[in-house]
Design a protein around this motif. Structure first.
Motif, short mmCIF file in Angstrom:
data_model
loop_
_atom_site.label_atom_id
_atom_site.label_comp_id
_atom_site.label_asym_id
_atom_site.label_seq_id
_atom_site.Cartn_x
_atom_site.Cartn_y
_atom_site.Cartn_z
N VAL A 207 0.85 -1.19 0.00
CA VAL A 207 0.00 0.00 0.00
C VAL A 207 0.89 1.24 0.00
CG1 VAL A 207 -1.68 1.34 1.34
CG2 VAL A 207 -1.93 -1.14 1.15
N ARG A 208 0.64 2.14 -0.93
CA ARG A 208 1.40 3.39 -0.98
C ARG A 208 1.04 4.27 0.21
NH1 ARG A 208 -0.65 5.11 -6.83
NH2 ARG A 208 -2.57 4.85 -5.60
N ARG A 209 1.98 5.14 0.62
CA ARG A 209 1.72 5.92 1.82
C ARG A 209 0.52 6.85 1.64
NH1 ARG A 209 5.84 10.18 3.71
NH2 ARG A 209 4.37 11.48 2.58
N SER A 210 0.27 7.32 0.42
CA SER A 210 -0.86 8.22 0.19
C SER A 210 -2.21 7.48 0.21
CB SER A 210 -0.69 8.94 -1.15
OG SER A 210 -0.58 8.00 -2.21
N ASP A 211 -2.18 6.15 0.10
CA ASP A 211 -3.40 5.36 0.11
C ASP A 211 -3.76 4.98 1.55
OD1 ASP A 211 -3.18 5.52 -2.62
OD2 ASP A 211 -2.41 3.47 -2.86
N CYS A 212 -4.99 4.54 1.73
CA CYS A 212 -5.43 4.11 3.06
C CYS A 212 -6.14 2.78 2.94
CB CYS A 212 -6.35 5.15 3.69
SG CYS A 212 -6.81 4.76 5.40
N PHE A 213 -5.63 1.77 3.64
CA PHE A 213 -6.15 0.41 3.60
C PHE A 213 -6.70 0.06 4.97
CE2 PHE A 213 -5.08 -4.18 4.31
CZ PHE A 213 -6.02 -4.71 3.43
N GLY A 214 -7.90 -0.51 4.99
CA GLY A 214 -8.48 -0.85 6.29
C GLY A 214 -9.51 -1.95 6.18
N ARG A 215 -9.81 -2.51 7.33
CA ARG A 215 -10.84 -3.56 7.43
C ARG A 215 -12.15 -2.91 7.85
NH1 ARG A 215 -11.36 -8.03 12.14
NH2 ARG A 215 -12.90 -9.43 11.17
N VAL A 216 -13.22 -3.20 7.10
CA VAL A 216 -14.51 -2.58 7.40
C VAL A 216 -15.49 -3.56 8.02
CG1 VAL A 216 -14.26 -0.77 5.67
CG2 VAL A 216 -15.29 -2.96 5.01
N GLY A 217 -15.10 -4.82 8.14
CA GLY A 217 -15.96 -5.79 8.80
C GLY A 217 -15.80 -7.18 8.20
N GLY A 218 -15.86 -8.21 9.06
CA GLY A 218 -15.76 -9.58 8.58
C GLY A 218 -14.52 -9.79 7.74
N GLU A 219 -14.72 -10.33 6.52
CA GLU A 219 -13.61 -10.56 5.60
C GLU A 219 -13.51 -9.49 4.53
OE1 GLU A 219 -17.10 -13.01 3.93
OE2 GLU A 219 -16.43 -12.16 5.84
N GLU A 220 -14.13 -8.33 4.77
CA GLU A 220 -14.15 -7.25 3.78
C GLU A 220 -13.19 -6.13 4.17
OE1 GLU A 220 -17.62 -4.37 2.22
OE2 GLU A 220 -17.89 -6.48 1.68
N PHE A 221 -12.39 -5.72 3.19
CA PHE A 221 -11.40 -4.66 3.36
C PHE A 221 -11.59 -3.64 2.24
CE2 PHE A 221 -9.77 -8.40 5.37
CZ PHE A 221 -8.95 -7.99 6.42
N VAL A 222 -11.15 -2.41 2.48
CA VAL A 222 -11.22 -1.39 1.44
C VAL A 222 -9.87 -0.69 1.31
CG1 VAL A 222 -13.69 -1.01 1.76
CG2 VAL A 222 -12.07 0.42 2.98
N LEU A 223 -9.65 -0.13 0.14
CA LEU A 223 -8.42 0.60 -0.14
C LEU A 223 -8.79 1.90 -0.85
CD1 LEU A 223 -5.30 0.77 -0.31
CD2 LEU A 223 -5.45 -0.50 -2.47
N ALA A 224 -8.59 3.03 -0.19
CA ALA A 224 -8.80 4.34 -0.79
C ALA A 224 -7.51 4.76 -1.49
CB ALA A 224 -9.19 5.37 0.27
N MET A 225 -7.62 5.15 -2.77
CA MET A 225 -6.44 5.43 -3.59
C MET A 225 -6.57 6.82 -4.21
SD MET A 225 -6.38 1.65 -5.41
CE MET A 225 -4.66 1.66 -5.90
N PRO A 226 -6.25 7.87 -3.46
CA PRO A 226 -6.36 9.23 -4.01
C PRO A 226 -5.40 9.42 -5.19
CG PRO A 226 -6.05 9.25 -1.62
CD PRO A 226 -5.78 7.86 -2.07
N GLY A 227 -5.82 10.28 -6.12
CA GLY A 227 -4.95 10.63 -7.24
C GLY A 227 -4.63 9.47 -8.16
N THR A 228 -5.50 8.48 -8.25
CA THR A 228 -5.23 7.25 -9.00
C THR A 228 -6.33 7.00 -10.02
OG1 THR A 228 -4.17 6.34 -7.02
CG2 THR A 228 -4.70 4.80 -8.79
N SER A 229 -5.94 6.69 -11.25
CA SER A 229 -6.91 6.35 -12.29
C SER A 229 -7.37 4.90 -12.11
CB SER A 229 -6.30 6.53 -13.67
OG SER A 229 -5.27 5.56 -13.88
N VAL A 230 -8.48 4.56 -12.76
CA VAL A 230 -8.99 3.18 -12.70
C VAL A 230 -7.96 2.21 -13.27
CG1 VAL A 230 -10.74 1.59 -13.58
CG2 VAL A 230 -11.42 3.83 -12.74
#
Length: 298
Positions: A207-230
């Motif tokens: 995970v890049r330092r500008s991104d934010c990775f976290g667990r939101v519940g159960g086996e589900e996680f999310v990764l916010a990726m600012p300044g990043t194209s699809v």
């Protein structure tokens, strides 16, 4: 302008205030004499922040780290480091010094760190303030995996959407471990917890330092990726999924492996956090329907 820069460098070199600049990869790009002395950095060194902290921990110097497992402490700390524009906290050094540290982060990921010595404060005041900082950390961290928790990562999604309204790019990825209920049912909840920890550790390493990775519940996680194209987000996530395929997290079951699926959605100017999350979750559902162990874009 050159004269101003020269004066700033001279002032920072001669002050007792600790000053340092890290780039978007968390590599030290500048540090004054006070900072290098406190953290045992040679004049010609430009270490990555994790490498610097690991080296000082192993040598019993620098920041006091109240953890038996350095890598778990590092994962938890990196989950919050550099994720917001400004952060202030207290930290103590092995030599007894106490510092008030501030981190200011630009949109491009570069960070300015400034620390003042507050050792002269009474010990009871320092203890109260440290308890406060520990409570803040606990409120932002998932207890099982050590990465950011739902509250912290959802706030970073909101920050990313604010930037998107000003024309900035950004993507949200939602991960789900494939057949996780089957893992729990077949191998037990202890094995399930080990898989969750393994997943969080392996993904977080990339995970890049500008991104934010976290667990939101159960086996589900999310990764916010600012300044990043699809396109860039998909490329990054495909590398993460490949790494997970080769993981063998259960020592008692050396042949056991697992996979995960992911959905990605790009920030739109009219998005709310629930709407962005809904579209990423729909893409995750499409990845599951098309065979799992893959990423799909909304």
């Amino acid at each position: 302008m050159d004269e101003i820069v020269e004066q700033l460098l001279q002032l920072s070199a001669n002050t007792s205030t600790l000053m340092a600049v890290y780039d978007a990869d968390d590599r030290l790009r500048y540090a004054n004499r006070a900072f290098r002395s406190a953290y045992f950095i040679e004049p010609d060194e430009s270490p990555l922040w994790p490498d610097l902290m690991r080296r000082n921990f192993e040598l019993g110097r620098g920041t006091v780290i109240h953890a038996s497992n350095f890598e778990e402490w590092l994962r938890s700390t990196q989950s919050r480091r550099g994720k917001i524009g400004y952060r202030a906290f207290e930290t103590d050094l092995v030599n007894g010094r106490w510092l008030w540290m501030t981190e200011a982060v630009q949109k491009n990921g570069w960070m300015l760190c400034v620390a003042s010595d507050i050792t002269s404060l009474r010990a009871e005041e320092r203890s109260v303030r440290q308890d406060r900082d520990l409570a803040i950390k606990a409120s932002q961290t998932d207890e099982l995996t050590g990465v950011a928790n739902r509250r912290f990562v959802m706030a970073r999604i909101e920050d990313m959407l604010v930037a998107a309204k000003d024309g900035g790019a950004g993507c949200l990825a939602v991960f789900d471990i494939d057949n996780f209920k089957h893992i729990n049912d077949r191998l037990g909840h202890h094995a399930g917890d080990l898989v969750l920890r393994d997943f969080a550790q392996r993904i977080h390493q990339h995970v890049r330092r500008s991104d934010c990775f976290g667990r939101v519940g159960g086996e589900e996680f999310v990764l916010a990726m600012p300044g990043t194209s699809v396109e860039d987000a998909i490329e990054i996530i495909e590398r993460m999924l490949m790494m997970i395929r080769f993981s063998r997290p259960l020592t008692e079951s050396p042949d056991f492996s697992y996979t995960c699926s992911a959905g990605v959605a790009a920030c739109l100017t009219a998005d709310s956090a629930p709407e962005l999350y809904r579209r990423a979750d729909q893409a995750l559902y499409a990845a599951k329907l098309s065979g799992r162990d893959r990423v799909r874009a909304a």
